[in-house]
Scaffold this active site. Structure first.
Site, PDB file in Angstrom:
ATOM      1  N   THR A 112       0.448   4.664   5.384  1.00  0.00           N
ATOM      2  CA  THR A 112      -0.883   4.152   5.679  1.00  0.00           C
ATOM      3  C   THR A 112      -0.901   3.260   6.911  1.00  0.00           C
ATOM      4  OG1 THR A 112      -0.402   2.530   3.964  1.00  0.00           O
ATOM      5  CG2 THR A 112      -1.900   4.304   3.388  1.00  0.00           C
TER       6      THR A 112
ATOM      7  N   ASP B  12      -4.225  25.162 -13.344  1.00  0.00           N
ATOM      8  CA  ASP B  12      -5.645  24.971 -13.625  1.00  0.00           C
ATOM      9  C   ASP B  12      -5.824  24.295 -14.974  1.00  0.00           C
ATOM     10  OD1 ASP B  12      -6.069  26.364 -11.325  1.00  0.00           O
ATOM     11  OD2 ASP B  12      -6.523  28.260 -12.317  1.00  0.00           O
TER      12      ASP B  12
ATOM     13  N   GLY C  35       0.817  -1.199   0.000  1.00  0.00           N
ATOM     14  CA  GLY C  35       0.000   0.000   0.000  1.00  0.00           C
ATOM     15  C   GLY C  35       0.850   1.248   0.000  1.00  0.00           C
ATOM     16  N   PRO C  36       0.229   2.394  -0.227  1.00  0.00           N
ATOM     17  CA  PRO C  36       0.966   3.650  -0.321  1.00  0.00           C
ATOM     18  C   PRO C  36       1.686   3.994   0.988  1.00  0.00           C
ATOM     19  CG  PRO C  36      -1.403   3.992  -0.691  1.00  0.00           C
ATOM     20  CD  PRO C  36      -1.215   2.558  -0.386  1.00  0.00           C
TER      21      PRO C  36
ATOM     22  N   HIS D 226      -9.405  35.905  -9.470  1.00  0.00           N
ATOM     23  CA  HIS D 226      -9.197  34.572 -10.014  1.00  0.00           C
ATOM     24  C   HIS D 226      -9.831  33.511  -9.093  1.00  0.00           C
ATOM     25  CE1 HIS D 226      -6.497  31.529 -12.067  1.00  0.00           C
ATOM     26  NE2 HIS D 226      -6.815  30.886 -10.951  1.00  0.00           N
ATOM     27  N   GLU D 227      -9.522  33.604  -7.806  1.00  0.00           N
ATOM     28  CA  GLU D 227     -10.043  32.606  -6.866  1.00  0.00           C
ATOM     29  C   GLU D 227     -11.560  32.681  -6.767  1.00  0.00           C
ATOM     30  OE1 GLU D 227      -8.180  30.355  -6.108  1.00  0.00           O
ATOM     31  OE2 GLU D 227      -6.302  31.357  -6.619  1.00  0.00           O
TER      32      GLU D 227
HETATM   33  P1  ADP Z   1       3.903   3.076   6.474  1.00  0.00           P
HETATM   34  O1  ADP Z   1       4.786   2.079   7.130  1.00  0.00           O
HETATM   35  O2  ADP Z   1       2.696   2.483   5.817  1.00  0.00           O
HETATM   36  O3  ADP Z   1       4.625   4.003   5.563  1.00  0.00           O
HETATM   37  P2  ADP Z   1       3.704   4.006   9.124  1.00  0.00           P
HETATM   38  O4  ADP Z   1       3.114   2.849   9.824  1.00  0.00           O
HETATM   39  O5  ADP Z   1       5.179   4.186   9.219  1.00  0.00           O
HETATM   40  O6  ADP Z   1       3.287   3.992   7.608  1.00  0.00           O
HETATM   41  O7  ADP Z   1       2.951   5.313   9.611  1.00  0.00           O
HETATM   42  C1  ADP Z   1       3.624   6.504   9.912  1.00  0.00           C
HETATM   43  C2  ADP Z   1       2.888   7.258  10.994  1.00  0.00           C
HETATM   44  O8  ADP Z   1       1.621   7.696  10.513  1.00  0.00           O
HETATM   45  C3  ADP Z   1       2.583   6.422  12.195  1.00  0.00           C
HETATM   46  O9  ADP Z   1       3.610   6.490  13.118  1.00  0.00           O
HETATM   47  C4  ADP Z   1       1.297   7.025  12.738  1.00  0.00           C
HETATM   48  O10 ADP Z   1       1.584   8.137  13.548  1.00  0.00           O
HETATM   49  C5  ADP Z   1       0.618   7.530  11.503  1.00  0.00           C
HETATM   50  N1  ADP Z   1      -0.360   6.571  10.982  1.00  0.00           N
HETATM   51  C6  ADP Z   1      -0.326   5.984   9.757  1.00  0.00           C
HETATM   52  N2  ADP Z   1      -1.384   5.193   9.574  1.00  0.00           N
HETATM   53  C7  ADP Z   1      -2.117   5.234  10.692  1.00  0.00           C
HETATM   54  C8  ADP Z   1      -3.334   4.616  11.118  1.00  0.00           C
HETATM   55  N3  ADP Z   1      -4.016   3.787  10.315  1.00  0.00           N
HETATM   56  N4  ADP Z   1      -3.800   4.898  12.353  1.00  0.00           N
HETATM   57  C9  ADP Z   1      -3.133   5.743  13.163  1.00  0.00           C
HETATM   58  N5  ADP Z   1      -1.985   6.360  12.822  1.00  0.00           N
HETATM   59  C10 ADP Z   1      -1.469   6.129  11.607  1.00  0.00           C
HETATM   60 ZN    ZN Z   2      -6.594  28.915 -10.420  1.00  0.00          ZN
END
Ligand code: ADP
Ligand code: ZN
Ligand code: MG
Length: 513
Positions: free
Chosen positions: A102, A399, A98-99, A324-325
């Site tokens: 997360t 834009d 995953g990204p 613009h905004e």
């Molecule tokens: P990854 O390993 O997926 O890159 P991490 O687990 O290292 O992400 O997350 C980095 C920080 O972001 C964590 O220390 C926490 O503070 C926060 N975080 C990320 N995802 C969550 C989640 N699902 N719930 C609570 N905190 C999160």
């Molecule tokens: Zn604009």
């Protein structure tokens, strides 16, 4: 020993020897020893931090599916005897994909807590060295370390967490880099050697955001045979994460975390964590005891757009930015009522000002109307400039890019007038022509929508230049009055609301100049 060496040195010095080179050599060797020590501890001296402040699944927000799947997999580890009795092949590896940000690292740590295992971690990039063989050596050390730590802590299992596994686990032979190959082979060897009967039992949890480039050997049964997707959190998930992350922070009673969750479509857990932290810092700057909603709003801006810049545009530029905004904001509100979160002309990151839109709800599909509407919102800025100044500026590059991307999506998804296309074999000239056609049609519509507001924009821009910001509600009040004033407008906002109630879906990106 040190005392003895010192005594000898002083004795030599008193005899008239020059001891400077010797002292220098001794110093150098101590430094070398120290560095070697550090190098071996990079992988070996892994953070057993999990023990100090244990993370459990309750501290991970959202990710319900991932958490459930992971726990199910871990139950294999917890019920090892039963698994063994039935002759089931032990689970050796779990891959979290995953990204970034997360919560994959958090999950791995929570897995250790859940199964009462020792926890060691390393990142794929730590295995990659200039010298052939070092990576493989480090993999061996890592597993040895895991077993030792488990014994020391009196646990009968250990979890080895390998972050960024794609660095070593990319396809073997693809770029044919011997070092990567050896490291990966060593990892596979370690995993193949693991048995249920072994104590302590070692489970490998790895994380990557590039599962597409992983060597297929890693994904074979008996290796990483569980793949768990850890995706960006949805709205519920974001709310959950926000409430976890604000657990230790004093919130003012006006704070509405649901609103914050709604505004943060596309944010990762890490970004939400950073957001709550920024909000607290902003409260501190203002010497407030509690964090207020407005701090969260500014923090969202900061996480999205970057820190406020010191650039101060001149007054005429500010007026143009405000106009613009307002163009963006009016269209946004007309095509989707209640979509403007706020308008600002304080320069941030690369933008001179921006309108932040509230996504209605997380959405994964877009209709042609939604795409067209969003193109109009993107074009609104430059058309407002055109209306009031009779010319345009360079501030609309982003834009236009956004608008063109949306138009391309229309064409490639078969939503344009040329119908269903094979996106891979569509000649560039036809694509360009269609995009241009879509944009120019939307441009005409946007102009028609904005024209009745020209005078209003002129006045309101003045006040925005003074106040720098305008909230969505203030803006809607103003727009309501404008709509009431112009009799020639054939709809009221209520009607517009009804008309657009169906396609009231969210979109993610904030609009910036
Ligand atoms: P990854 O390993 O997926 O890159 P991490 O687990 O290292 O992400 O997350 C980095 C920080 O972001 C964590 O220390 C926490 O503070 C926060 N975080 C990320 N995802 C969550 C989640 N699902 N719930 C609570 N905190 C999160
Ligand atoms: Zn604009
Ligand atoms: Mg991580």
């Amino acid at each position: 020993m040190i005392g003895f060496v010192a005594a000898v040195l002083i004795f030599l010095a008193s005899l008239g020897f020059n001891i400077v080179p010797i002292v220098f050599l001794i110093g150098l060797s101590i430094a070398l020893l120290f560095m070697m020590e550090r190098r071996t501890t990079v992988t070996g001296g892994t953070k057993s931090a999990a023990v100090k402040h244990a993370i459990d699944f309750a501290q991970i927000g959202g990710q319900d599916t991932a958490k459930r799947e992971l726990m199910e997999a871990l139950d294999f580890l917890k019920r090892r005897e039963k698994i063994q009795a039935l002759g089931i092949r032990p689970l050796k590896g779990i891959l979290l994909t995953g990204p970034p940000g997360t919560g994959k690292t958090l999950m791995a740590k929570a897995a250790a807590t859940y199964t009462d295992s020792a926890f060691v971690s390393a990142s794929g990039s730590e295995f990659v060295e200039m010298y052939v063989g070092v990576g493989a050596q480090r993999v061996r050390e890592l597993f040895k370390k895991a077993r030792m730590l488990a014994k020391k802590e009196g646990k009968d299992s250990a979890i080895v967490f390998i972050d960024e596994i794609d660095v070593v686990g990319g396809r073997r032979g693809a770029q044919s880099h011997q070092e990567y190959d050896q490291t990966l082979n060593q990892l596979l060897t370690e995993m193949d050697g693991m048995q249920t009967t072994q104590s302590p039992f070692v489970l490998v949890v790895a994380a990557t955001n590039r599962v597409d480039i992983l060597d297929s050997a890693l994904l074979r049964p008996g290796r990483f045979d569980r793949m768990i997707k850890v995706d960006l959190p949805d709205r519920e998930g974001r709310l959950h994460i926000l409430s976890i992350q604000t657990g230790n922070k004093p919130l003012s009673s006006d704070v509405n975390l649901e609103h914050v969750a709604q505004e943060t479509y596309g944010f990762s857990g890490a970004q939400l964590e950073s957001l709550t932290n920024e909000a607290a810092i902003m409260a501190l700057r203002e010497e407030k005891e509690r964090i207020e909603q407005q701090h969260f709003r500014d923090a969202v801006d900061k996480v999205l757009m970057g820190e406020k810049t010191g650039r101060i545009p001149n007054r005429e530029e500010l007026r143009r930015v405000a106009i613009h905004e307002l163009g963006h904001a009016i269209i946004s509100e007309l095509v989707r009522p209640n979509s403007v979160s706020h308008i600002t002309i304080a320069p941030r990151g690369n933008a001179l000002g921006f309108v932040r839109q509230i996504p209605e709800k997380d959405s994964y599909l877009y209709t042609i109307d939604q795409l067209n509407n969003q193109i109009k919102v993107a074009l609104g800025g430059t058309i407002a400039e055109q209306l009031l100044y009779g010319n345009r500026s360079t501030g609309a590059q982003n834009d236009f890019q956004q608008a063109s991307n949306l138009a391309r999506t229309e064409v490639e998804c078969g939503l344009s007038r040329i119908g269903i296309v094979d996106a891979d074999n569509l000649p560039q000239t036809i694509l360009d022509e269609e995009i241009r056609f879509i944009l120019s049609e939307r441009e005409k519509e946007t102009k028609e929508l904005l024209e009745p507001f020209a005078e209003g924009i002129r006045e309101l821009a003045q006040s925005i230049v003074q106040h720098e910001n305008m909230t969505g509600d203030e803006f809607r009040n103003w727009l309501q009055k404008q709509l009431g004033m112009s009799e020639d407008m054939e709809f009221t906002t209520a009607e517009t609301a009804a008309k657009h109630a169906i396609d009231d879906n969210g979109e993610s990106q904030p609009i910036a100049v």
